[in-house]
Design a protein around this motif. Structure first.
Motif, PDB file in Angstrom:
ATOM      1  N   UNK A  90       0.854  -1.256  -0.105  1.00 21.51           N
ATOM      2  CA  UNK A  90      -0.149  -0.041  -0.134  1.00 21.51           C
ATOM      3  C   UNK A  90       0.943   1.280   0.066  1.00 21.51           C
ATOM      4  N   UNK A  91       0.715   2.136  -0.751  1.00 25.90           N
ATOM      5  CA  UNK A  91       1.098   3.428  -1.005  1.00 25.90           C
ATOM      6  C   UNK A  91       0.462   4.619  -0.173  1.00 25.90           C
ATOM      7  N   UNK A  92       0.942   5.263   0.484  1.00 20.78           N
ATOM      8  CA  UNK A  92       0.202   6.316   1.522  1.00 20.78           C
ATOM      9  C   UNK A  92       0.602   7.805   0.646  1.00 20.78           C
ATOM     10  N   UNK A  93      -0.247   8.628   0.665  1.00 19.86           N
ATOM     11  CA  UNK A  93       0.056   9.983  -0.025  1.00 19.86           C
ATOM     12  C   UNK A  93       0.306  11.003   1.085  1.00 19.86           C
ATOM     13  N   UNK A  94       1.246  11.941   0.861  1.00 17.77           N
ATOM     14  CA  UNK A  94       1.520  13.010   2.007  1.00 17.77           C
ATOM     15  C   UNK A  94       1.562  14.351   0.941  1.00 17.77           C
ATOM     16  N   UNK A  95       1.387  15.636   1.477  1.00 20.95           N
ATOM     17  CA  UNK A  95       2.027  16.820   0.891  1.00 20.95           C
ATOM     18  C   UNK A  95       3.393  16.985   1.361  1.00 20.95           C
ATOM     19  N   UNK A  96       4.165  17.524   0.349  1.00 22.88           N
ATOM     20  CA  UNK A  96       5.321  17.727   0.248  1.00 22.88           C
ATOM     21  C   UNK A  96       5.512  19.265   1.225  1.00 22.88           C
ATOM     22  N   UNK A  97       6.624  19.878   1.579  1.00 24.31           N
ATOM     23  CA  UNK A  97       6.798  21.107   1.730  1.00 24.31           C
ATOM     24  C   UNK A  97       5.957  22.100   0.924  1.00 24.31           C
ATOM     25  N   UNK A  98       6.273  21.957  -0.582  1.00 24.15           N
ATOM     26  CA  UNK A  98       6.008  22.914  -1.197  1.00 24.15           C
ATOM     27  C   UNK A  98       4.403  22.546  -1.623  1.00 24.15           C
ATOM     28  N   UNK A  99       3.899  21.367  -1.528  1.00 21.58           N
ATOM     29  CA  UNK A  99       2.480  21.094  -1.300  1.00 21.58           C
ATOM     30  C   UNK A  99       1.771  21.693  -0.189  1.00 21.58           C
ATOM     31  N   UNK A 100       2.157  21.813   1.000  1.00 20.70           N
ATOM     32  CA  UNK A 100       1.747  22.544   1.915  1.00 20.70           C
ATOM     33  C   UNK A 100       1.523  24.051   1.588  1.00 20.70           C
ATOM     34  N   UNK A 101       2.711  24.657   0.925  1.00 21.40           N
ATOM     35  CA  UNK A 101       2.543  25.979   0.610  1.00 21.40           C
ATOM     36  C   UNK A 101       1.497  26.530  -0.395  1.00 21.40           C
ATOM     37  N   UNK A 102       1.451  25.532  -1.453  1.00 24.21           N
ATOM     38  CA  UNK A 102       0.243  25.578  -2.358  1.00 24.21           C
ATOM     39  C   UNK A 102      -1.085  25.310  -1.778  1.00 24.21           C
ATOM     40  N   UNK A 103      -1.174  24.237  -0.770  1.00 26.89           N
ATOM     41  CA  UNK A 103      -2.494  24.172  -0.050  1.00 26.89           C
ATOM     42  C   UNK A 103      -2.912  25.333   0.559  1.00 26.89           C
ATOM     43  N   UNK A 104      -2.080  26.143   1.288  1.00 25.82           N
ATOM     44  CA  UNK A 104      -2.192  27.307   2.013  1.00 25.82           C
ATOM     45  C   UNK A 104      -2.694  28.473   0.912  1.00 25.82           C
ATOM     46  N   UNK A 105      -1.938  28.349  -0.262  1.00 29.18           N
ATOM     47  CA  UNK A 105      -2.505  29.532  -1.132  1.00 29.18           C
ATOM     48  C   UNK A 105      -3.994  29.302  -1.503  1.00 29.18           C
ATOM     49  N   UNK A 106      -4.248  27.905  -1.754  1.00 30.54           N
ATOM     50  CA  UNK A 106      -5.363  27.490  -2.259  1.00 30.54           C
ATOM     51  C   UNK A 106      -6.489  27.867  -1.199  1.00 30.54           C
ATOM     52  N   UNK A 107      -6.281  27.635  -0.022  1.00 26.26           N
ATOM     53  CA  UNK A 107      -7.201  27.839   1.055  1.00 26.26           C
ATOM     54  C   UNK A 107      -7.608  29.320   1.082  1.00 26.26           C
ATOM     55  N   UNK A 108      -6.648  30.209   1.042  1.00 26.86           N
ATOM     56  CA  UNK A 108      -6.805  31.725   0.856  1.00 26.86           C
ATOM     57  C   UNK A 108      -7.658  31.983  -0.312  1.00 26.86           C
ATOM     58  N   UNK A 109      -7.561  31.491  -1.579  1.00 24.64           N
ATOM     59  CA  UNK A 109      -8.128  31.586  -2.660  1.00 24.64           C
ATOM     60  C   UNK A 109      -9.650  31.092  -2.378  1.00 24.64           C
ATOM     61  N   UNK A 110      -9.851  29.882  -1.939  1.00 29.33           N
ATOM     62  CA  UNK A 110     -11.156  29.363  -1.810  1.00 29.33           C
ATOM     63  C   UNK A 110     -11.934  30.051  -1.016  1.00 29.33           C
ATOM     64  N   UNK A 111     -11.535  30.519   0.465  1.00 24.43           N
ATOM     65  CA  UNK A 111     -12.055  30.971   1.115  1.00 24.43           C
ATOM     66  C   UNK A 111     -12.736  32.517   0.636  1.00 24.43           C
ATOM     67  N   UNK A 112     -11.578  33.161  -0.181  1.00 22.19           N
ATOM     68  CA  UNK A 112     -12.266  34.457  -0.833  1.00 22.19           C
ATOM     69  C   UNK A 112     -13.341  34.083  -1.815  1.00 22.19           C
ATOM     70  N   UNK A 113     -13.309  33.246  -2.589  1.00 18.52           N
ATOM     71  CA  UNK A 113     -14.382  32.854  -3.546  1.00 18.52           C
ATOM     72  C   UNK A 113     -15.660  32.735  -2.788  1.00 18.52           C
ATOM     73  N   UNK A 114     -15.491  31.698  -1.617  1.00 18.39           N
ATOM     74  CA  UNK A 114     -16.791  31.458  -0.827  1.00 18.39           C
ATOM     75  C   UNK A 114     -17.306  32.560  -0.244  1.00 18.39           C
ATOM     76  N   UNK A 115     -16.486  33.410   0.194  1.00 15.10           N
ATOM     77  CA  UNK A 115     -16.910  34.860   0.581  1.00 15.10           C
ATOM     78  C   UNK A 115     -17.567  36.089  -0.515  1.00 15.10           C
ATOM     79  N   UNK A 116     -17.123  35.603  -1.686  1.00 13.71           N
ATOM     80  CA  UNK A 116     -17.666  36.403  -2.684  1.00 13.71           C
ATOM     81  C   UNK A 116     -18.951  35.701  -3.011  1.00 13.71           C
ATOM     82  N   UNK A 117     -19.193  34.730  -3.135  1.00 10.82           N
ATOM     83  CA  UNK A 117     -20.308  33.925  -3.376  1.00 10.82           C
ATOM     84  C   UNK A 117     -21.316  33.915  -2.415  1.00 10.82           C
TER      85      UNK A 117
END
Length: 150
Positions: free
Chosen positions: A91-118
């Motif tokens: 079995x292979x398990x999946x994890x975020x890398x350090x860069x993945x964590x950074x992109x996830x944080x950016x996506x959260x900011x964008x996503x919460x902003x889009x949700x607020x607009x909507x």
């Protein structure tokens, strides 16, 4: 039955989903270079570290081949990594890398902003009621699907 005229609720939900996905997909691709589906995959891996691709298929309700393609994109970009499970070497398990964590944080900011607009014009009570209604709907649809499998 609540109503027998007008568009079906499922049509309205699909229309909202389609329009929201198209709009968000453009924004995520422009700002982060990932599709909304890839962002969602990143979010699931963040929320469920050590998740397997098999478990993701069920959680994301995605075709296995499409999921594999999206995993490959995120791996190639260095945003996720695979590690062999300590419980089962097959079995292979999946994890975020350090860069993945950074992109996830950016996506959260964008996503919460889009949700607020909507949904920014919703009152707190409307927001809570919407979430409660959708949670109930998910539960009912899951029960309905389970009954069809019998």
């Amino acid at each position: 039955m609540k109503s027998t005229s007008g568009p079906y609720l499922t049509y309205k939900l699909e229309l909202i989903q389609t329009q929201a996905i198209k709009a968000a997909d453009r924004i995520y691709k422009k700002d982060i270079g990932l599709s909304l589906r890839e962002i969602r995959l990143l979010r699931f891996i963040h929320d469920y570290p050590k998740i397997t691709a098999t478990d993701l298929v069920g959680k994301m309700v995605l075709d296995k081949a499409l999921l594999s393609k999206n995993i490959a994109v995120l791996e190639k970009k260095g945003l996720i990594k695979r590690e062999t499970s300590s419980h089962d070497s097959r079995v292979q398990c999946l994890f975020l890398t350090e860069d993945g964590e950074k992109v996830w944080q950016q996506a959260e900011i964008i996503g919460r902003g889009l949700e607020n607009i909507t949904f920014g014009s919703f009152s707190d009570e409307e927001w809570e009621n919407l979430h409660a209604s959708l949670d109930k709907l998910i539960e009912l649809v899951n029960k309905w699907q389970a009954s069809l499998k019998k």
